[in-house]
Motif scaffolding. Structure first.
Motif, PDB file in Angstrom:
ATOM      1  N   LYS A 115      56.647  38.476  63.878  1.00  0.00           N
ATOM      2  CA  LYS A 115      55.961  39.598  64.535  1.00  0.00           C
ATOM      3  C   LYS A 115      54.477  39.648  64.149  1.00  0.00           C
ATOM      4  O   LYS A 115      53.631  40.035  64.960  1.00  0.00           O
ATOM      5  CB  LYS A 115      56.658  40.908  64.186  1.00  0.00           C
ATOM      6  N   LYS A 116      54.163  39.246  62.924  1.00  0.00           N
ATOM      7  CA  LYS A 116      52.753  39.179  62.528  1.00  0.00           C
ATOM      8  C   LYS A 116      52.001  38.153  63.372  1.00  0.00           C
ATOM      9  O   LYS A 116      50.880  38.395  63.830  1.00  0.00           O
ATOM     10  CB  LYS A 116      52.635  38.832  61.047  1.00  0.00           C
ATOM     11  N   LEU A 117      52.613  37.006  63.575  1.00  0.00           N
ATOM     12  CA  LEU A 117      51.997  35.967  64.403  1.00  0.00           C
ATOM     13  C   LEU A 117      51.897  36.413  65.859  1.00  0.00           C
ATOM     14  O   LEU A 117      50.921  36.109  66.551  1.00  0.00           O
ATOM     15  CB  LEU A 117      52.821  34.677  64.306  1.00  0.00           C
ATOM     16  N   LEU A 118      52.904  37.166  66.310  1.00  0.00           N
ATOM     17  CA  LEU A 118      52.916  37.651  67.683  1.00  0.00           C
ATOM     18  C   LEU A 118      51.765  38.620  67.936  1.00  0.00           C
ATOM     19  O   LEU A 118      51.079  38.544  68.971  1.00  0.00           O
ATOM     20  CB  LEU A 118      54.258  38.321  67.969  1.00  0.00           C
ATOM     21  N   ARG A 128      49.090  33.719  76.442  1.00  0.00           N
ATOM     22  CA  ARG A 128      48.938  32.490  77.211  1.00  0.00           C
ATOM     23  C   ARG A 128      50.126  31.554  76.983  1.00  0.00           C
ATOM     24  O   ARG A 128      50.777  31.601  75.954  1.00  0.00           O
ATOM     25  CB  ARG A 128      47.624  31.796  76.837  1.00  0.00           C
ATOM     26  N   GLU A 129      50.343  30.683  77.962  1.00  0.00           N
ATOM     27  CA  GLU A 129      51.500  29.782  77.909  1.00  0.00           C
ATOM     28  C   GLU A 129      51.501  28.936  76.646  1.00  0.00           C
ATOM     29  O   GLU A 129      52.511  28.816  75.958  1.00  0.00           O
ATOM     30  CB  GLU A 129      51.494  28.871  79.147  1.00  0.00           C
ATOM     31  N   GLN A 130      50.337  28.341  76.348  1.00  0.00           N
ATOM     32  CA  GLN A 130      50.285  27.460  75.182  1.00  0.00           C
ATOM     33  C   GLN A 130      50.474  28.247  73.888  1.00  0.00           C
ATOM     34  O   GLN A 130      51.083  27.749  72.929  1.00  0.00           O
ATOM     35  CB  GLN A 130      48.966  26.670  75.139  1.00  0.00           C
ATOM     36  N   ASP A 131      49.978  29.503  73.840  1.00  0.00           N
ATOM     37  CA  ASP A 131      50.166  30.325  72.653  1.00  0.00           C
ATOM     38  C   ASP A 131      51.628  30.708  72.477  1.00  0.00           C
ATOM     39  O   ASP A 131      52.148  30.737  71.355  1.00  0.00           O
ATOM     40  CB  ASP A 131      49.298  31.584  72.731  1.00  0.00           C
ATOM     41  N   GLU A 132      52.294  31.006  73.589  1.00  0.00           N
ATOM     42  CA  GLU A 132      53.708  31.364  73.510  1.00  0.00           C
ATOM     43  C   GLU A 132      54.550  30.164  73.069  1.00  0.00           C
ATOM     44  O   GLU A 132      55.492  30.304  72.281  1.00  0.00           O
ATOM     45  CB  GLU A 132      54.213  31.885  74.852  1.00  0.00           C
ATOM     46  N   ALA A 133      54.183  28.971  73.573  1.00  0.00           N
ATOM     47  CA  ALA A 133      54.921  27.767  73.165  1.00  0.00           C
ATOM     48  C   ALA A 133      54.767  27.519  71.668  1.00  0.00           C
ATOM     49  O   ALA A 133      55.733  27.195  70.973  1.00  0.00           O
ATOM     50  CB  ALA A 133      54.425  26.562  73.962  1.00  0.00           C
ATOM     51  N   ARG A 134      53.525  27.675  71.163  1.00  0.00           N
ATOM     52  CA  ARG A 134      53.310  27.484  69.730  1.00  0.00           C
ATOM     53  C   ARG A 134      54.033  28.552  68.920  1.00  0.00           C
ATOM     54  O   ARG A 134      54.570  28.285  67.844  1.00  0.00           O
ATOM     55  CB  ARG A 134      51.804  27.514  69.423  1.00  0.00           C
ATOM     56  N   LEU A 135      54.056  29.762  69.453  1.00  0.00           N
ATOM     57  CA  LEU A 135      54.736  30.869  68.783  1.00  0.00           C
ATOM     58  C   LEU A 135      56.239  30.603  68.700  1.00  0.00           C
ATOM     59  O   LEU A 135      56.867  30.817  67.650  1.00  0.00           O
ATOM     60  CB  LEU A 135      54.460  32.161  69.544  1.00  0.00           C
ATOM     61  N   MET A 136      56.829  30.121  69.793  1.00  0.00           N
ATOM     62  CA  MET A 136      58.260  29.830  69.795  1.00  0.00           C
ATOM     63  C   MET A 136      58.582  28.689  68.829  1.00  0.00           C
ATOM     64  O   MET A 136      59.608  28.713  68.139  1.00  0.00           O
ATOM     65  CB  MET A 136      58.716  29.476  71.208  1.00  0.00           C
ATOM     66  N   GLU A 137      57.710  27.687  68.767  1.00  0.00           N
ATOM     67  CA  GLU A 137      57.938  26.578  67.849  1.00  0.00           C
ATOM     68  C   GLU A 137      57.885  27.061  66.404  1.00  0.00           C
ATOM     69  O   GLU A 137      58.706  26.678  65.570  1.00  0.00           O
ATOM     70  CB  GLU A 137      56.892  25.487  68.078  1.00  0.00           C
ATOM     71  N   LEU A 142      60.907  28.947  61.452  1.00  0.00           N
ATOM     72  CA  LEU A 142      61.336  30.038  60.585  1.00  0.00           C
ATOM     73  C   LEU A 142      62.839  30.274  60.658  1.00  0.00           C
ATOM     74  O   LEU A 142      63.375  31.086  59.909  1.00  0.00           O
ATOM     75  CB  LEU A 142      60.601  31.326  60.968  1.00  0.00           C
ATOM     76  N   GLY A 143      63.504  29.566  61.580  1.00  0.00           N
ATOM     77  CA  GLY A 143      64.954  29.685  61.678  1.00  0.00           C
ATOM     78  C   GLY A 143      65.430  30.723  62.667  1.00  0.00           C
ATOM     79  O   GLY A 143      66.614  31.061  62.686  1.00  0.00           O
ATOM     80  N   LEU A 144      64.559  31.246  63.522  1.00  0.00           N
ATOM     81  CA  LEU A 144      64.942  32.274  64.482  1.00  0.00           C
ATOM     82  C   LEU A 144      65.469  31.638  65.759  1.00  0.00           C
ATOM     83  O   LEU A 144      64.964  30.603  66.200  1.00  0.00           O
ATOM     84  CB  LEU A 144      63.736  33.171  64.802  1.00  0.00           C
ATOM     85  N   VAL A 145      66.453  32.260  66.364  1.00  0.00           N
ATOM     86  CA  VAL A 145      67.000  31.746  67.614  1.00  0.00           C
ATOM     87  C   VAL A 145      66.149  32.257  68.771  1.00  0.00           C
ATOM     88  O   VAL A 145      65.485  33.306  68.663  1.00  0.00           O
ATOM     89  CB  VAL A 145      68.470  32.191  67.793  1.00  0.00           C
ATOM     90  N   PRO A 146      66.121  31.551  69.927  1.00  0.00           N
ATOM     91  CA  PRO A 146      65.258  31.957  71.045  1.00  0.00           C
ATOM     92  C   PRO A 146      65.486  33.389  71.521  1.00  0.00           C
ATOM     93  O   PRO A 146      64.541  34.085  71.878  1.00  0.00           O
ATOM     94  CB  PRO A 146      65.617  30.931  72.134  1.00  0.00           C
ATOM     95  N   ALA A 147      66.749  33.849  71.546  1.00  0.00           N
ATOM     96  CA  ALA A 147      67.018  35.194  72.051  1.00  0.00           C
ATOM     97  C   ALA A 147      66.306  36.261  71.215  1.00  0.00           C
ATOM     98  O   ALA A 147      65.732  37.218  71.758  1.00  0.00           O
ATOM     99  CB  ALA A 147      68.522  35.454  72.061  1.00  0.00           C
ATOM    100  N   ILE A 148      66.325  36.097  69.877  1.00  0.00           N
ATOM    101  CA  ILE A 148      65.648  37.059  69.008  1.00  0.00           C
ATOM    102  C   ILE A 148      64.140  37.015  69.236  1.00  0.00           C
ATOM    103  O   ILE A 148      63.470  38.055  69.302  1.00  0.00           O
ATOM    104  CB  ILE A 148      65.989  36.762  67.535  1.00  0.00           C
ATOM    105  N   MET A 149      63.589  35.803  69.369  1.00  0.00           N
ATOM    106  CA  MET A 149      62.137  35.687  69.578  1.00  0.00           C
ATOM    107  C   MET A 149      61.714  36.289  70.913  1.00  0.00           C
ATOM    108  O   MET A 149      60.702  36.989  70.996  1.00  0.00           O
ATOM    109  CB  MET A 149      61.731  34.215  69.495  1.00  0.00           C
ATOM    110  N   ALA A 151      63.197  38.648  72.623  1.00  0.00           N
ATOM    111  CA  ALA A 151      63.297  40.107  72.555  1.00  0.00           C
ATOM    112  C   ALA A 151      62.092  40.701  71.838  1.00  0.00           C
ATOM    113  O   ALA A 151      61.533  41.732  72.261  1.00  0.00           O
ATOM    114  CB  ALA A 151      64.593  40.509  71.854  1.00  0.00           C
ATOM    115  N   ALA A 152      61.658  40.049  70.751  1.00  0.00           N
ATOM    116  CA  ALA A 152      60.490  40.532  70.013  1.00  0.00           C
ATOM    117  C   ALA A 152      59.228  40.432  70.859  1.00  0.00           C
ATOM    118  O   ALA A 152      58.363  41.323  70.842  1.00  0.00           O
ATOM    119  CB  ALA A 152      60.333  39.738  68.717  1.00  0.00           C
ATOM    120  N   ILE A 153      59.098  39.350  71.622  1.00  0.00           N
ATOM    121  CA  ILE A 153      57.915  39.168  72.477  1.00  0.00           C
ATOM    122  C   ILE A 153      57.867  40.235  73.562  1.00  0.00           C
ATOM    123  O   ILE A 153      56.824  40.864  73.804  1.00  0.00           O
ATOM    124  CB  ILE A 153      57.918  37.760  73.092  1.00  0.00           C
TER     125      ILE A 153
END
Length: 552
Positions: A115-118, A128-137, A142-149, A151-153
């Motif tokens: 969430k700090k990075l978000l 932006r698309e590239q920022d979201e891709a880097r954020l998801m990576e 960090l071990g988070l699953v896509p669904a949790i990420m 939802a936070a976004i």
């Protein structure tokens, strides 16, 4: 965190004594939740710690002694705290409940970091698309699953009134014909062209270390990382050894993320598959950086949830080795030149067999092997008199039988599984001074280099699992001594430059095996020690163990 052997008598030389009243039951016993310690390890660590504290009890009668003042309440409280940790961790239901509590805590900490990075990524109310891709990576690391990420976004976008922005919506207007900036040259193709012009390695000529380092520096000047340059050099040398080089090879794709499966080499065939060259344009971004594995407690906890350890139908206990980074090689005074320079390496998760392949297991594949057994070697002794090709054939057979990808470990995987992220000298710690840690050339042998003080209980091979105190940080046993273990790689000199999931070339005459054997002197049981021999070499002290790839 690991319990040193022996435990330093002076608490000033061992900070972990302070963990006796930690909220983490594992930490109290100098164990790691991530290593999934066995019941034997829990019992033994508790026993050793209780003995240590018992030896300190006379200090209670010396209130002016500085050590008594340092230990203070621990002299009364430590035994009860240690016993509580032992009881909790040996109770399966209590341990499962505590493990879940730790995992939830780790995931919560990872989500806080995400969430700090978000917040930073949507600082201008645009994601932006590239920022979201880097954020998801980063979230995956960090071990988070896509669904949790996701939802936070979505929650953060709604809170800020922010929106997603596509690359097309922010693209600058096209420039007039002839006024555009020429597309940047692909650094991968440029480096391949330089390699071809060098003509090094062609007609059987070997590339020297100095030549290789000079080429790596040139590659870094083009914008490649050291690891990318190393990979391209290896790719070039394989092509030079097998096929005429008449045109530039296709551009190399970016390496897989942490969760990608490592691909096994096929003997006699290049490990680099041809790929199509990606199309570029005037606005093409620079070449991607070589991915790094950034393991954290939360990512390793997530891996343990996704890839639980298992036992296959052959009775092989496959233990998860979580992703991590370590220093491969050694700069210790006793280290051999081939162990240097020390090289930073990152490894993706995989499963490794708890024990080497036994006679019983190998003889299901090849019943004729029984004739190679020593008279005293029963079914639980490690299978020996096996060359590297025998080991590879067994792995292929096992993969077909089990429906999963089994293979030999890479040299880097083997050393990481033995040393852990704390880079210990031996799998169990820093010293070999007792007979219950490993099977090596002890007083029962007749070798000139034998240790005449230690008795490990066996003159030759021992049944697998005879030395649970010698387990690695990941709970893998017999990695030091008993039998050498074949690896997937061939011998190559270390370069000292950071690598991710390194793998040696597929064909050469120096095949790596690791770990030492019942014939080895103590110093050769170090986890960093390297040994090699001909691929067809077999002996009564050479066997192997298998790894299994983590499947997504």
């Amino acid at each position: 965190m690991a319990l040193p052997i022996p435990i330093p008598d002076n608490p000033l030389r061992w900070d972990a004594w302070k963990n006796y009243n930690s909220d983490d039951y594992y930490a109290r016993l100098c164990l790691s939740f991530e290593a999934n310690p066995s019941a034997e390890q829990i019992e033994e660590n508790c026993r050793q710690l209780l003995i240590w504290w018992q030896k300190k009890l006379p200090l209670k009668n010396q209130p002016s002694n500085p050590l008594a003042q340092l230990l203070r309440a621990g002299l009364d409280e430590a035994p009860a705290f240690l016993a509580e940790a032992r009881t909790k961790l040996l109770d399966p239901s209590a341990r499962a409940e505590f493990d879940l509590e730790l995992q939830n805590k780790i995931v919560a900490e990872g989500l806080t970091e995400f969430k700090k990075l978000l917040v930073f990524a949507v600082g201008d109310k645009k994601l932006r698309e590239q920022d979201e891709a880097r954020l998801m990576e980063r979230g995956r690391q960090l071990g988070l699953v896509p669904a949790i990420m996701q939802a936070a976004i979505e929650a953060e976008l709604a809170r800020l009134g922010a929106s997603r922005v596509t690359a097309q919506s922010e693209a600058p207007p096209p420039q007039a014909q002839g006024g555009g900036v020429p597309a940047a040259k692909d650094p991968f193709d440029e480096f391949r062209r330089m390699l071809q012009l060098s003509r090094l390695g062609i007609d059987g000529e070997e590339m020297s270390d100095d030549q290789r380092d000079a080429l790596c520096n040139m590659g870094e000047g083009l914008g490649l990382t050291g690891g990318q340059a190393e990979d391209l050099i290896d790719e070039y040398l394989e092509e030079a050894a097998g096929l005429p080089i008449s045109a530039p090879l296709p551009s190399r794709p970016s390496a897989p993320a942490v969760s990608a499966k490592p691909q096994a080499s096929v003997p006699g065939r290049s490990s680099v598959a041809p790929v199509k060259k990606p199309q570029t344009s005037a606005s093409a971004p620079p070449a991607p950086k070589e991915p790094t594995i950034q393991p954290s407690p939360v990512s390793r906890a997530h891996e343990r949830q996704m890839y639980p350890s298992f036992t296959n139908t052959m009775g092989m206990e496959m233990r998860l080795v979580t992703s991590g980074s370590f220093q491969m090689g050694s700069a210790e005074p006793e280290a051999a030149p081939q162990e240097q320079p020390v090289t930073p390496v990152s490894i993706s998760c995989f499963f490794m067999a708890r024990f080497p392949v036994t006679n019983a297991q190998y003889e299901i594949f090849d019943p004729s092997h029984r004739t190679k057994r020593a008279p005293w070697a029963d079914e639980n002794h490690p299978a020996v008199y096996l060359n590297s090709r025998d080991a590879e054939k067994f792995c292929a057979w096992l993969s077909a039988r089990q429906g999963r990808k089994y293979r030999l470990p890479t040299e880097a995987e083997w050393e990481y599984a033995a040393r852990g992220i704390d880079n210990r000298i031996f799998p169990w710690g820093e010293k070999l001074d007792m007979g219950n840690l490993a099977n090596f050339a002890d007083k029962r042998t007749n070798f000139a280099w034998r240790d005449t003080v230690i008795d490990d209980g066996f003159a030759e091979t021992a049944p697998v699992g005879s030395y649970p105190r010698g387990a690695s940080p990941f709970g893998i046993e017999d990695m030091a001594g008993n039998v050498f273990e074949w690896c997937l790689d061939v011998f190559e000199s270390y370069k000292g430059k950071e690598r991710v999931n390194p793998r040696g070339v597929a064909a050469a005459h120096k095949r790596i095996y690791r770990g030492g054997s019942w014939k080895s002197r103590a110093g050769n049981l170090r986890a960093a020690a390297r040994n090699f021999n001909l691929p067809d070499y077999s002996s009564n002290d050479v066997g192997f163990r298998v790894v299994c790839e983590c499947e997504s």
